[in-house]
Motif scaffolding. Structure first.
Motif, mmCIF file in Angstrom:
data_model
loop_
_atom_site.group_PDB
_atom_site.id
_atom_site.type_symbol
_atom_site.label_atom_id
_atom_site.label_comp_id
_atom_site.label_asym_id
_atom_site.label_seq_id
_atom_site.Cartn_x
_atom_site.Cartn_y
_atom_site.Cartn_z
ATOM 1 N N GLY A 87 -16.961 7.015 1.502
ATOM 2 C CA GLY A 87 -16.321 7.963 2.224
ATOM 3 C C GLY A 87 -15.344 8.592 1.517
ATOM 4 N N MET A 88 -14.536 9.632 1.828
ATOM 5 C CA MET A 88 -13.498 10.127 1.654
ATOM 6 C C MET A 88 -11.947 9.952 2.634
ATOM 7 S SD MET A 88 -13.566 15.002 0.601
ATOM 8 C CE MET A 88 -13.038 15.305 2.382
ATOM 9 N N THR A 89 -10.906 10.349 1.737
ATOM 10 C CA THR A 89 -9.941 9.641 3.086
ATOM 11 C C THR A 89 -8.724 10.709 2.657
ATOM 12 O OG1 THR A 89 -8.583 8.647 4.112
ATOM 13 C CG2 THR A 89 -9.427 7.873 1.423
ATOM 14 N N GLY A 90 -7.555 11.136 3.100
ATOM 15 C CA GLY A 90 -6.566 11.705 2.615
ATOM 16 C C GLY A 90 -5.651 10.990 2.995
ATOM 17 N N LEU A 91 -5.565 8.859 3.513
ATOM 18 C CA LEU A 91 -4.632 8.394 3.002
ATOM 19 C C LEU A 91 -5.262 7.655 1.808
ATOM 20 C CD1 LEU A 91 -5.547 6.896 6.905
ATOM 21 C CD2 LEU A 91 -3.540 8.005 6.202
ATOM 22 N N VAL A 123 1.009 -1.271 0.150
ATOM 23 C CA VAL A 123 0.027 0.007 0.071
ATOM 24 C C VAL A 123 1.017 1.148 -0.445
ATOM 25 C CG1 VAL A 123 -1.833 1.767 0.938
ATOM 26 C CG2 VAL A 123 -2.037 -1.225 0.821
ATOM 27 N N PRO A 124 0.708 2.257 -1.146
ATOM 28 C CA PRO A 124 1.332 3.774 -1.158
ATOM 29 C C PRO A 124 1.120 4.005 0.402
ATOM 30 C CG PRO A 124 0.697 3.158 -2.919
ATOM 31 C CD PRO A 124 -0.090 1.959 -1.775
ATOM 32 N N ASP A 125 2.589 4.546 0.655
ATOM 33 C CA ASP A 125 2.478 5.547 1.416
ATOM 34 C C ASP A 125 1.456 7.077 1.420
ATOM 35 O OD1 ASP A 125 4.418 4.383 3.174
ATOM 36 O OD2 ASP A 125 6.235 6.155 2.348
ATOM 37 N N LYS A 126 1.142 7.876 2.519
ATOM 38 C CA LYS A 126 0.433 8.988 2.131
ATOM 39 C C LYS A 126 0.487 9.327 1.260
ATOM 40 C CE LYS A 126 -2.303 12.215 4.643
ATOM 41 N NZ LYS A 126 -2.446 12.869 6.461
ATOM 42 N N ILE A 127 -0.017 10.474 0.280
ATOM 43 C CA ILE A 127 -0.062 11.678 -0.650
ATOM 44 C C ILE A 127 0.744 12.719 -0.611
ATOM 45 C CG2 ILE A 127 0.200 12.227 -3.539
ATOM 46 C CD1 ILE A 127 -1.534 9.915 -3.441
ATOM 47 N N LYS A 128 1.448 13.363 -0.295
ATOM 48 C CA LYS A 128 1.588 14.887 -0.427
ATOM 49 C C LYS A 128 1.078 16.026 -1.165
ATOM 50 C CE LYS A 128 5.321 13.711 3.498
ATOM 51 N NZ LYS A 128 4.808 12.281 4.054
ATOM 52 N N GLY A 129 0.878 16.618 -0.676
ATOM 53 C CA GLY A 129 0.330 17.692 -1.747
ATOM 54 C C GLY A 129 -0.773 18.000 -1.641
ATOM 55 N N LYS A 130 -0.757 18.538 -3.353
ATOM 56 C CA LYS A 130 -2.561 19.351 -2.958
ATOM 57 C C LYS A 130 -3.590 17.657 -3.801
ATOM 58 C CE LYS A 130 -5.296 23.007 -5.179
ATOM 59 N NZ LYS A 130 -5.500 24.047 -5.534
ATOM 60 N N LYS A 131 -2.711 16.803 -4.950
ATOM 61 C CA LYS A 131 -3.937 16.299 -4.795
ATOM 62 C C LYS A 131 -3.742 14.712 -4.067
ATOM 63 C CE LYS A 131 -5.376 18.208 -8.915
ATOM 64 N NZ LYS A 131 -6.238 17.960 -9.735
ATOM 65 N N SER A 132 -4.525 14.682 -2.561
ATOM 66 C CA SER A 132 -3.814 13.727 -1.762
ATOM 67 C C SER A 132 -5.268 12.991 -1.384
ATOM 68 C CB SER A 132 -2.660 14.244 -0.832
ATOM 69 O OG SER A 132 -3.759 15.525 0.516
ATOM 70 N N HIS A 133 -6.317 13.670 -1.260
ATOM 71 C CA HIS A 133 -7.274 12.094 -1.622
ATOM 72 C C HIS A 133 -7.791 12.563 -2.379
ATOM 73 C CE1 HIS A 133 -6.927 15.795 1.593
ATOM 74 N NE2 HIS A 133 -8.137 15.173 2.401
ATOM 75 N N PHE A 134 -9.189 11.491 -1.800
ATOM 76 C CA PHE A 134 -9.808 10.001 -2.196
ATOM 77 C C PHE A 134 -10.845 9.622 -2.391
ATOM 78 C CE2 PHE A 134 -5.426 8.486 -2.325
ATOM 79 C CZ PHE A 134 -5.281 8.244 -3.388
ATOM 80 N N VAL A 135 -12.138 9.769 -3.179
ATOM 81 C CA VAL A 135 -13.365 9.026 -2.596
ATOM 82 C C VAL A 135 -13.442 7.371 -2.566
ATOM 83 C CG1 VAL A 135 -15.935 9.500 -2.966
ATOM 84 C CG2 VAL A 135 -14.389 11.167 -2.987
#
Length: 145
Positions: A84-88, A57-69
């Motif tokens: 749901g929505m997450t920054g992970l 599993v990739p590490d948390k993405i840093k930067g502006k585009k870092s969220h998922f639905v």
């Protein structure tokens, strides 16, 4: 080769660590071996990072585009899902649902598979997309939590 089948389409899966991914590109479902995850974390509460690493599993993405639905399939009702929505990364967030970390009762007890996810996108896009996706699924006769 894995002997577990996809929980969504019943196709073959490939296993990486305790994470199973559907080999059917159209489906793309993913599920964790929930019982094994709980055993690992019970025996080693610090084992979360190791589970994620072993599963690739990739590490948390840093930067502006870092969220998922993301959309989780829920057991107990036909066509029941959680949006749901997450920054992970969604695989990491799904694992947190399983272990009960920042998780609703619906997802902790009933999540059986990650159906899909969208992103990465910026936080504002994700905030707008989450209710849109929920409404799209309701229009297709899903029960959305």
């Amino acid at each position: 080769m894995s002997n577990q089948r996809c929980r969504i389409c019943k196709s073959q899966t490939k296993k990486k660590g305790l994470l199973y991914s559907c080999k059917n590109k159209v489906c793309g479902g993913v599920h964790w071996d929930k019982g094994s995850v709980k055993r690992v974390l019970r025996d080693n509460p610090e084992g979360l990072d190791q589970l994620l690493l072993e599963a690739g599993v990739p590490d948390k993405i840093k930067g502006k585009k870092s969220h998922f639905v993301y959309t989780l399939r829920l057991k107990g009702e036909v066509n029941a899902v959680y949006v749901g929505m997450t920054g992970l990364h969604p695989y990491a967030r799904y694992l947190n649902h399983i272990r009960g970390y920042k998780s609703s009762k619906h997802t902790k007890r009933r999540a059986t598979a990650l159906i899909n996810f969208e992103g990465p996108m910026d936080a504002e896009e994700a905030k707008m997309r989450e209710p849109e996706l929920a409404e799209e699924l309701r229009e297709k006769d899903y029960i959305v939590y």
